[in-house]
Design an enzyme around this catalytic site. Sequence first.
Site, PDB file in Angstrom:
ATOM      1  N   HIS A 293       0.899  -1.231   0.120  1.00 37.91           N
ATOM      2  CA  HIS A 293      -0.019   0.061  -0.112  1.00 37.91           C
ATOM      3  C   HIS A 293       1.006   1.344  -0.178  1.00 37.91           C
ATOM      4  O   HIS A 293       0.476   2.339  -0.518  1.00 37.91           O
ATOM      5  CB  HIS A 293      -0.867  -0.129   1.154  1.00 37.91           C
ATOM      6  N   PHE A 294       2.044   1.148   0.545  1.00 40.60           N
ATOM      7  CA  PHE A 294       2.776   2.456   0.783  1.00 40.60           C
ATOM      8  C   PHE A 294       4.142   2.463  -0.099  1.00 40.60           C
ATOM      9  O   PHE A 294       5.193   1.897   0.320  1.00 40.60           O
ATOM     10  CB  PHE A 294       3.118   2.582   2.294  1.00 40.60           C
TER      11      PHE A 294
END
Length: 316
Positions: A293-294
């Site tokens: 996600h990051f």
Amino acid sequence: MKSKTIPAMLLATSMVSGAALATKTDDATDSNVRFNYEQIENVNIFYREVGSKNAPTILMLHGYAASSYMWRDVIDALSDDYHVIALDLPAFGFTESPAREDYEYTFANLANTVDKFIKQKGINSFAIAVHDYGAPIGWRLALKNPGKVTAIISQNGNAYEDGLADGWGPIKKYWQNPSTENRDALSDFPTPASIKWQYVEGVRDLTKVSPDGYTLEGLQVSKPGMADIQLDLLLDYKSNVEQYPQYQAYFRKYQPPLLAVWGKNDPFFSPEGAQAWKRDISNAEIHFFDTGHFALETHQSEIIPVIKDFLQRNLK
């Protein structure tokens, strides 16, 4: 004077000096990042700013669970050529936010606050770089200011139901029936452990994930009242999905230059969400990276050159 009073005096002195420095350098045009606040009604927005105000502006909007800190490497890389502003949204980072009863924690209201920030700062045109929650706020800003948005960069910031991955299952149940039982079932979502999981899930090499980001956000979400605010926003995310057709109509009509840089192992936003842009913007540029996600936490050295190339070709 008792020695125990010295740290307090030093802290007060440093705060005054820092405030004076921020005021003094507000009009600076060099590549040194400035850290400042802007009062927008009852929200005191913290933001990072760098670059000449005569250069093209890029507005950076973070997601959950993050803050403007997530853009740190990108800010540094763009500082010589662009005017970059990365702010902390209400209820995130260093922004001084009202209590739950004194501010409507919805995506529409967060977008209204950011829109007022843009106007108060005198920003007449801007590219947007978005992530997660920052995406629907960016799309709402684009609907309000379609002629002002010069380009879009999305790092796992979704605009299509195609991209809603399995991680949304319990959340969709909450949308369909916002009962106390379904809200309580998500009580582990706004916790330090859950935030850390979001940073490491889907990452092949965990040694690339700095603990700074998830530790800072874990401390933020642990503040009194913050968990309820985050659950309120999680419930209101349904309103973003309901507006997806409006966002997609904007993409089709205005054809903004768009770059998607996507962690393909994201448990919340799948690659299909990035690929869907091709339906509305045929020239959309889509890049996938083997991370979660990051993506900027692990693949900044690969993603930043892609961003720079995109901006050089699309922002004049």
